[in-house]
Design a protein around this motif. Structure first.
Motif, mmCIF file in Angstrom:
data_model
loop_
_atom_site.group_PDB
_atom_site.id
_atom_site.type_symbol
_atom_site.label_atom_id
_atom_site.label_comp_id
_atom_site.label_asym_id
_atom_site.label_seq_id
_atom_site.Cartn_x
_atom_site.Cartn_y
_atom_site.Cartn_z
ATOM 1 N N LEU A 208 19.192 7.211 3.533
ATOM 2 C CA LEU A 208 20.346 6.499 2.974
ATOM 3 C C LEU A 208 20.276 4.985 3.227
ATOM 4 O O LEU A 208 21.125 4.243 2.744
ATOM 5 N N ALA A 209 19.273 4.524 3.986
ATOM 6 C CA ALA A 209 19.185 3.093 4.327
ATOM 7 C C ALA A 209 18.963 2.252 3.064
ATOM 8 O O ALA A 209 18.329 2.702 2.108
ATOM 9 N N PHE A 210 19.496 1.042 3.109
ATOM 10 C CA PHE A 210 19.353 0.124 1.966
ATOM 11 C C PHE A 210 18.280 -0.928 2.266
ATOM 12 O O PHE A 210 17.983 -1.223 3.422
ATOM 13 N N SER A 211 17.754 -1.524 1.212
ATOM 14 C CA SER A 211 16.839 -2.663 1.369
ATOM 15 C C SER A 211 16.920 -3.523 0.111
ATOM 16 O O SER A 211 16.879 -3.000 -1.012
ATOM 17 N N PHE A 212 17.036 -4.827 0.319
ATOM 18 C CA PHE A 212 17.120 -5.732 -0.842
ATOM 19 C C PHE A 212 16.057 -6.827 -0.818
ATOM 20 O O PHE A 212 15.947 -7.585 -1.773
ATOM 21 N N SER A 213 15.258 -6.903 0.275
ATOM 22 C CA SER A 213 14.338 -8.037 0.353
ATOM 23 C C SER A 213 13.164 -7.880 -0.615
ATOM 24 O O SER A 213 12.654 -8.864 -1.148
ATOM 25 N N GLY A 214 12.714 -6.633 -0.860
ATOM 26 C CA GLY A 214 11.620 -6.411 -1.811
ATOM 27 C C GLY A 214 12.033 -6.819 -3.214
ATOM 28 O O GLY A 214 11.286 -7.504 -3.936
ATOM 29 N N LEU A 215 13.241 -6.447 -3.583
ATOM 30 C CA LEU A 215 13.767 -6.803 -4.915
ATOM 31 C C LEU A 215 13.891 -8.328 -5.033
ATOM 32 O O LEU A 215 13.516 -8.919 -6.052
ATOM 33 N N LYS A 216 14.382 -8.948 -3.968
ATOM 34 C CA LYS A 216 14.521 -10.413 -3.954
ATOM 35 C C LYS A 216 13.151 -11.075 -4.167
ATOM 36 O O LYS A 216 13.021 -12.025 -4.947
ATOM 37 N N ASN A 217 12.123 -10.548 -3.506
ATOM 38 C CA ASN A 217 10.792 -11.121 -3.669
ATOM 39 C C ASN A 217 10.247 -10.888 -5.072
ATOM 40 O O ASN A 217 9.556 -11.749 -5.618
ATOM 41 N N ALA A 218 10.575 -9.739 -5.642
ATOM 42 C CA ALA A 218 10.139 -9.457 -7.025
ATOM 43 C C ALA A 218 10.757 -10.488 -7.972
ATOM 44 O O ALA A 218 10.105 -10.983 -8.894
ATOM 45 N N VAL A 219 12.016 -10.852 -7.703
ATOM 46 C CA VAL A 219 12.681 -11.872 -8.536
ATOM 47 C C VAL A 219 11.960 -13.209 -8.360
ATOM 48 O O VAL A 219 11.641 -13.897 -9.340
ATOM 49 N N ARG A 220 11.669 -13.551 -7.104
ATOM 50 C CA ARG A 220 11.001 -14.827 -6.822
ATOM 51 C C ARG A 220 9.663 -14.908 -7.572
ATOM 52 O O ARG A 220 9.363 -15.915 -8.224
ATOM 53 N N LEU A 221 8.882 -13.825 -7.486
ATOM 54 C CA LEU A 221 7.569 -13.815 -8.128
ATOM 55 C C LEU A 221 7.685 -13.921 -9.651
ATOM 56 O O LEU A 221 6.896 -14.620 -10.287
ATOM 57 N N SER A 222 8.670 -13.270 -10.218
ATOM 58 C CA SER A 222 8.842 -13.324 -11.682
ATOM 59 C C SER A 222 9.182 -14.736 -12.140
ATOM 60 O O SER A 222 8.706 -15.184 -13.185
ATOM 61 N N ILE A 223 10.009 -15.431 -11.335
ATOM 62 C CA ILE A 223 10.375 -16.811 -11.710
ATOM 63 C C ILE A 223 9.118 -17.700 -11.622
ATOM 64 O O ILE A 223 8.834 -18.489 -12.533
ATOM 65 N N LEU A 224 8.347 -17.511 -10.544
ATOM 66 C CA LEU A 224 7.117 -18.299 -10.364
ATOM 67 C C LEU A 224 6.138 -18.064 -11.514
ATOM 68 O O LEU A 224 5.581 -19.010 -12.080
ATOM 69 N N GLN A 225 5.974 -16.784 -11.842
ATOM 70 C CA GLN A 225 5.042 -16.416 -12.913
ATOM 71 C C GLN A 225 5.469 -17.031 -14.252
ATOM 72 O O GLN A 225 4.638 -17.580 -14.981
ATOM 73 N N ALA A 226 6.759 -16.978 -14.516
ATOM 74 C CA ALA A 226 7.272 -17.543 -15.773
ATOM 75 C C ALA A 226 7.015 -19.058 -15.802
ATOM 76 O O ALA A 226 6.612 -19.610 -16.832
ATOM 77 N N GLN A 227 7.215 -19.699 -14.625
ATOM 78 C CA GLN A 227 6.974 -21.156 -14.544
ATOM 79 C C GLN A 227 5.509 -21.474 -14.839
ATOM 80 O O GLN A 227 5.190 -22.393 -15.584
ATOM 81 N N GLU A 228 4.636 -20.660 -14.221
ATOM 82 C CA GLU A 228 3.189 -20.876 -14.418
ATOM 83 C C GLU A 228 2.782 -20.698 -15.877
ATOM 84 O O GLU A 228 1.862 -21.339 -16.364
ATOM 85 N N GLN A 229 3.505 -19.806 -16.544
ATOM 86 C CA GLN A 229 3.180 -19.567 -17.962
ATOM 87 C C GLN A 229 3.867 -20.572 -18.890
ATOM 88 O O GLN A 229 3.866 -20.426 -20.106
ATOM 89 N N GLY A 230 4.512 -21.570 -18.280
ATOM 90 C CA GLY A 230 5.108 -22.657 -19.056
ATOM 91 C C GLY A 230 6.480 -22.345 -19.636
ATOM 92 O O GLY A 230 6.993 -23.083 -20.471
ATOM 93 N N GLU A 231 7.103 -21.242 -19.170
ATOM 94 C CA GLU A 231 8.438 -20.891 -19.685
ATOM 95 C C GLU A 231 9.487 -21.816 -19.051
ATOM 96 O O GLU A 231 9.327 -22.246 -17.893
ATOM 97 N N ASP A 232 10.531 -22.131 -19.807
ATOM 98 C CA ASP A 232 11.606 -22.971 -19.265
ATOM 99 C C ASP A 232 12.570 -22.077 -18.468
ATOM 100 O O ASP A 232 13.401 -21.370 -19.048
ATOM 101 N N VAL A 233 12.446 -22.153 -17.118
ATOM 102 C CA VAL A 233 13.237 -21.238 -16.278
ATOM 103 C C VAL A 233 14.679 -21.726 -16.077
ATOM 104 O O VAL A 233 15.448 -21.109 -15.371
ATOM 105 N N THR A 234 15.008 -22.865 -16.709
ATOM 106 C CA THR A 234 16.392 -23.342 -16.619
ATOM 107 C C THR A 234 17.191 -22.939 -17.866
ATOM 108 O O THR A 234 18.383 -23.207 -17.962
ATOM 109 N N GLN A 235 16.499 -22.315 -18.789
ATOM 110 C CA GLN A 235 17.173 -21.925 -20.046
ATOM 111 C C GLN A 235 18.125 -20.757 -19.792
ATOM 112 O O GLN A 235 17.793 -19.825 -19.056
#
Ligand code: KG4
Ligand code: ZN
Length: 349
Positions: A208-235
């Motif tokens: 029943l234990a919860f964990s949110f740090s893995g999901l948080k890191n997945a979000v971080r990586l997706s933003i980084l990847q989008a930036q690297e691919q030249g996507e406008d992450v402020t849109q």
């Protein structure tokens, strides 16, 4: 009536609660959100100084509400745990001074119990036994509350809390603080099928234990990847996609674990009859909707606090203090202290 004080984090608040009826007579709160927003989180030193300014202002307001006299105040209650040490102390010192000069008892209130009592503001009756999902900036807990004093933690987060993960995602996207309402707002702008597909935390775990740090890191990586691919992450459309996908996975993780908990209780021939979500993040409407469907499918009654009392406030502290007042469970002004981490003392795991 009881005068209650809350200063465990970034909200300074004072309330007056009638003892016999539990009626909330007065409630006022000064929130510091806009001051902490540029930092992406609460800065304890600033929070403490702002409480020192705000609490006397609110007390003055309460005094004029009372016609200039504190003579009808029968006890003073204050949050002593858990929270930020240097902000808890601001409220505690004010409570001690009032208790000393007005010669009235002092009541120490656990903030987490306060959140549970947000359900009973203005209600003299409570609904125990009660199973609780508490989601705030500091905690993600499933609690079993047999009655006002017997409460035990059955599940907690192994890392970040639910609310904290919203704050961190908002910070990564430079959206400000607190992240919860902002992320929820952006998520609502995204069509369901376009939400970013983030993994579900602890997908195969039977616990029943919860964990949110893995999901948080997945979000971080997706933003980084989008930036690297030249996507406008402020849109707006990009932000909405990330927020919707994150909110979906984070809430799904909560729902899945609560469902496992319900099943476990059913197997023990002790099905959950009353369930509630409390804490600042229980204001999330997407989460409320999902929990409501889950409770319906388990034929379980769902209790929710009014939205205005989900985030930190002194009204819930005053309501929780009533129970201690009835039991004459008072604190000593010379020895009462603030405890930044308390759950193990107050709840039996
Ligand atoms: O209970 P609370 O006011 O303070 C603590 O005791 O921590 O909870 C504040 C937390 C913050 O992390 C905030 O981002 C989160 O609750 N929160 C939300 C929402 N509103 C507040 N999280 C998700 N969705 C929301 N609508
Ligand atoms: Zn809280």
């Amino acid at each position: 009536m009881i005068l209650s004080i809350e200063s465990s984090c970034d909200d300074s608040s004072i309330a007056l609660t009638e003892i016999k009826t539990a009626k909330l007579l007065f409630h006022s709160k000064i929130s510091q959100e806009s001051i902490h927003s540029p930092y992406g989180g609460v800065v304890p030193e600033i929070a403490s100084r702002l409480h020192a300014e705000a609490l006397p202002q609110i007390l003055t307001k309460a005094k004029s509400f009372l016609g200039g006299s504190f003579k009808n105040i029968k006890a003073v209650a204050v949050t002593t745990q858990p929270g930020l040490n240097i902000t808890l102390i601001e409220g505690l010192m004010m409570a001690k001074a009032l208790s000393f000069f007005l010669k009235i008892p002092l009541i120490s209130v656990n903030h987490l119990k306060g959140h549970i009592y947000s359900l009973f503001i203005n209600h003299p009756k409570t609904s125990f036994p009660l199973s609780v999902l508490l989601v705030s900036g500091g905690h993600t807990l499933i609690i079993e509350a047999k009655n006002a004093s017997e409460m035990s933690i059955v599940a907690k987060s192994m890392d970040d809390s639910f609310g904290e993960s919203f704050d961190k995602v908002a910070k990564m996207l430079s959206l400000g603080y607190p992240g919860g309402p902002i992320v929820e707002k952006y998520a609502s702008l995204c069509p369901k099928n376009l939400a970013f597909p983030f993994p579900l935390p602890l997908k195969h775990s039977p616990d029943l234990a919860f964990s949110f740090s893995g999901l948080k890191n997945a979000v971080r990586l997706s933003i980084l990847q989008a930036q690297e691919q030249g996507e406008d992450v402020t849109q707006e459309s990009f932000i909405a996609k990330i927020c919707a996908g994150f909110q979906q996975s984070a809430c799904e993780h909560l729902i899945k674990n609560v469902s496992k908990y319900f099943q476990k209780k059913q197997k023990q021939n002790n099905p959950v009859e009353n369930f509630c979500i409390v804490g600042g993040a229980s204001a999330n409407l997407y989460l409320r909707d999902k929990i409501l469907s889950l409770c319906d499918s388990f034929k379980c009654n769902l209790l929710l606090a009014p939205l205005e009392f989900c985030s930190d406030n002194a009204a819930m502290i005053g309501r929780a203090a009533l129970e201690k007042y009835y039991q004459k469970n008072f604190a000593d002004i010379f020895t009462l202290q603030a405890f930044p981490k308390s759950e193990e003392n107050e709840f039996q795991p």
